[in-house]
Write a protein that holds these residues in place. Structure first.
Motif, PDB file in Angstrom:
ATOM      1  N   ILE A  11     -84.515  16.628  25.873  1.00  0.00           N
ATOM      2  CA  ILE A  11     -84.691  15.294  25.291  1.00  0.00           C
ATOM      3  C   ILE A  11     -83.775  15.114  24.085  1.00  0.00           C
ATOM      4  O   ILE A  11     -83.157  14.049  23.929  1.00  0.00           O
ATOM      5  N   ASN A  12     -83.666  16.127  23.248  1.00  0.00           N
ATOM      6  CA  ASN A  12     -82.797  16.019  22.069  1.00  0.00           C
ATOM      7  C   ASN A  12     -81.344  15.761  22.472  1.00  0.00           C
ATOM      8  O   ASN A  12     -80.664  14.924  21.869  1.00  0.00           O
ATOM      9  N   ARG A  13     -80.873  16.462  23.490  1.00  0.00           N
ATOM     10  CA  ARG A  13     -79.501  16.226  23.978  1.00  0.00           C
ATOM     11  C   ARG A  13     -79.358  14.822  24.549  1.00  0.00           C
ATOM     12  O   ARG A  13     -78.353  14.143  24.341  1.00  0.00           O
ATOM     13  N   THR A  14     -80.372  14.383  25.271  1.00  0.00           N
ATOM     14  CA  THR A  14     -80.356  13.034  25.830  1.00  0.00           C
ATOM     15  C   THR A  14     -80.308  11.995  24.713  1.00  0.00           C
ATOM     16  O   THR A  14     -79.534  11.033  24.778  1.00  0.00           O
ATOM     17  N   ASN A  15     -81.122  12.195  23.683  1.00  0.00           N
ATOM     18  CA  ASN A  15     -81.158  11.240  22.574  1.00  0.00           C
ATOM     19  C   ASN A  15     -79.817  11.186  21.837  1.00  0.00           C
ATOM     20  O   ASN A  15     -79.396  10.109  21.396  1.00  0.00           O
ATOM     21  N   GLU A  16     -79.146  12.323  21.715  1.00  0.00           N
ATOM     22  CA  GLU A  16     -77.813  12.344  21.102  1.00  0.00           C
ATOM     23  C   GLU A  16     -76.834  11.505  21.933  1.00  0.00           C
ATOM     24  O   GLU A  16     -76.047  10.739  21.388  1.00  0.00           O
ATOM     25  N   LYS A  17     -76.921  11.642  23.248  1.00  0.00           N
ATOM     26  CA  LYS A  17     -76.048  10.865  24.138  1.00  0.00           C
ATOM     27  C   LYS A  17     -76.365   9.379  24.027  1.00  0.00           C
ATOM     28  O   LYS A  17     -75.454   8.538  23.947  1.00  0.00           O
ATOM     29  N   TYR A  18     -77.659   9.033  24.031  1.00  0.00           N
ATOM     30  CA  TYR A  18     -78.052   7.631  23.900  1.00  0.00           C
ATOM     31  C   TYR A  18     -77.544   7.045  22.576  1.00  0.00           C
ATOM     32  O   TYR A  18     -77.134   5.892  22.526  1.00  0.00           O
ATOM     33  N   LEU A  19     -77.567   7.832  21.511  1.00  0.00           N
ATOM     34  CA  LEU A  19     -77.071   7.368  20.216  1.00  0.00           C
ATOM     35  C   LEU A  19     -75.560   7.134  20.273  1.00  0.00           C
ATOM     36  O   LEU A  19     -75.075   6.089  19.828  1.00  0.00           O
ATOM     37  N   MET A  20     -74.826   8.094  20.842  1.00  0.00           N
ATOM     38  CA  MET A  20     -73.364   7.952  20.945  1.00  0.00           C
ATOM     39  C   MET A  20     -72.983   6.722  21.776  1.00  0.00           C
ATOM     40  O   MET A  20     -71.989   6.064  21.494  1.00  0.00           O
ATOM     41  N   GLU A  21     -73.791   6.429  22.791  1.00  0.00           N
ATOM     42  CA  GLU A  21     -73.516   5.277  23.652  1.00  0.00           C
ATOM     43  C   GLU A  21     -74.126   3.981  23.100  1.00  0.00           C
ATOM     44  O   GLU A  21     -74.057   2.944  23.752  1.00  0.00           O
ATOM     45  N   GLU A  22     -74.740   4.083  21.920  1.00  0.00           N
ATOM     46  CA  GLU A  22     -75.380   2.949  21.249  1.00  0.00           C
ATOM     47  C   GLU A  22     -76.460   2.288  22.105  1.00  0.00           C
ATOM     48  O   GLU A  22     -76.660   1.074  22.060  1.00  0.00           O
ATOM     49  N   LEU A  23     -77.162   3.103  22.881  1.00  0.00           N
ATOM     50  CA  LEU A  23     -78.250   2.606  23.716  1.00  0.00           C
ATOM     51  C   LEU A  23     -79.600   2.695  23.004  1.00  0.00           C
ATOM     52  O   LEU A  23     -80.496   1.889  23.260  1.00  0.00           O
ATOM     53  N   ALA A  24     -79.746   3.710  22.141  1.00  0.00           N
ATOM     54  CA  ALA A  24     -81.031   3.933  21.488  1.00  0.00           C
ATOM     55  C   ALA A  24     -80.849   4.780  20.236  1.00  0.00           C
ATOM     56  O   ALA A  24     -79.877   5.531  20.116  1.00  0.00           O
ATOM     57  N   LEU A  25     -81.802   4.635  19.337  1.00  0.00           N
ATOM     58  CA  LEU A  25     -81.887   5.485  18.148  1.00  0.00           C
ATOM     59  C   LEU A  25     -83.285   6.088  18.163  1.00  0.00           C
ATOM     60  O   LEU A  25     -84.266   5.397  17.876  1.00  0.00           O
ATOM     61  N   ILE A  26     -83.362   7.335  18.565  1.00  0.00           N
ATOM     62  CA  ILE A  26     -84.641   8.032  18.681  1.00  0.00           C
ATOM     63  C   ILE A  26     -84.595   9.261  17.792  1.00  0.00           C
ATOM     64  O   ILE A  26     -83.666  10.064  17.874  1.00  0.00           O
ATOM     65  N   GLN A  27     -85.607   9.410  16.951  1.00  0.00           N
ATOM     66  CA  GLN A  27     -85.684  10.533  16.017  1.00  0.00           C
ATOM     67  C   GLN A  27     -86.797  11.483  16.423  1.00  0.00           C
ATOM     68  O   GLN A  27     -87.893  11.048  16.799  1.00  0.00           O
ATOM     69  N   LYS A  28     -86.527  12.770  16.339  1.00  0.00           N
ATOM     70  CA  LYS A  28     -87.557  13.795  16.517  1.00  0.00           C
ATOM     71  C   LYS A  28     -88.353  13.836  15.227  1.00  0.00           C
ATOM     72  O   LYS A  28     -87.786  13.904  14.130  1.00  0.00           O
ATOM     73  N   ILE A  29     -89.651  13.767  15.328  1.00  0.00           N
ATOM     74  CA  ILE A  29     -90.526  13.805  14.157  1.00  0.00           C
ATOM     75  C   ILE A  29     -90.962  15.248  13.931  1.00  0.00           C
ATOM     76  O   ILE A  29     -91.674  15.818  14.750  1.00  0.00           O
TER      77      ILE A  29
END
Length: 177
Positions: free
Chosen positions: A18-36
């Motif tokens: 999930i962390n790798r996926t979230n990094e990709k989503y951020l780079m593609e400007e699709l989502a900003l998801i933070q691990k709490i």
């Protein structure tokens, strides 16, 4: 009181994906998801390596991840399951309350469950979790079986280890309209 080292590294495979996926989503400007991060109080620290070897959780955590996807507030928790039956003991009442309140504020709450023995991922919308939760609270099953889940929310994870959960989120959003 739960100690950090007694829990091992549960969920680390799924969380890494999930962390790798979230990094990709951020780079593609699709989502900003933070691990709490879960707040802890260190008890023992190895002086040589400066690693925490024993700690206590400071407070109950709510969810593993929180953020926004294209303007939609989302929160979710990642769970791993070794068998085809998911026990609701893995979910805590304060998590259910937080997610319920999050959805009342027009956010979207869900769980990502990794069935390790099948190597399958599942997007569990909060409304479905709540149905299983309420059933258990009313004296019914304290778990749910994989065959009780909606086939449409199984996620095909990629060979690169990514978890394309935005597709399932889109289905979830469409079902709310």
């Amino acid at each position: 009181m739960a100690t950090w080292n007694s829990r091992g590294l549960r969920g680390s495979i799924l969380e890494d994906m999930i962390n790798r996926t979230n990094e990709k989503y951020l780079m593609e400007e699709l989502a900003l998801i933070q691990k709490i991060p879960t707040p802890i109080t260190p008890i023992n620290i190895d002086k040589e390596t400066r690693h925490i070897t024993l700690a206590y959780f400071d407070q109950k955590s709510t969810v593993d991840y929180i953020g926004a996807v294209q303007g939609v507030p989302v929160c979710f928790d990642a769970k791993e399951c070794a068998v085809d039956t998911f026990t609701l003991q893995n979910i805590h009442p304060h998590q259910v309350a937080f997610m319920e309140n999050f959805e009342k504020q027009d956010g979207v709450a869900f769980f990502l469950i990794y069935y390790k023995s099948r190597d399958e991922l599942y997007y569990l919308p909060f409304r479905d979790l709540k149905r299983f939760w309420d059933r258990a609270q009313a004296g019914g099953r304290k778990s749910f079986r994989i065959d009780e889940l909606d086939e449409e929310y199984f996620i095909k994870h990629k060979a690169d280890g990514l978890v394309p959960y935005l597709e399932a989120l889109q289905k979830d959003l469409e079902s709310r309209e």
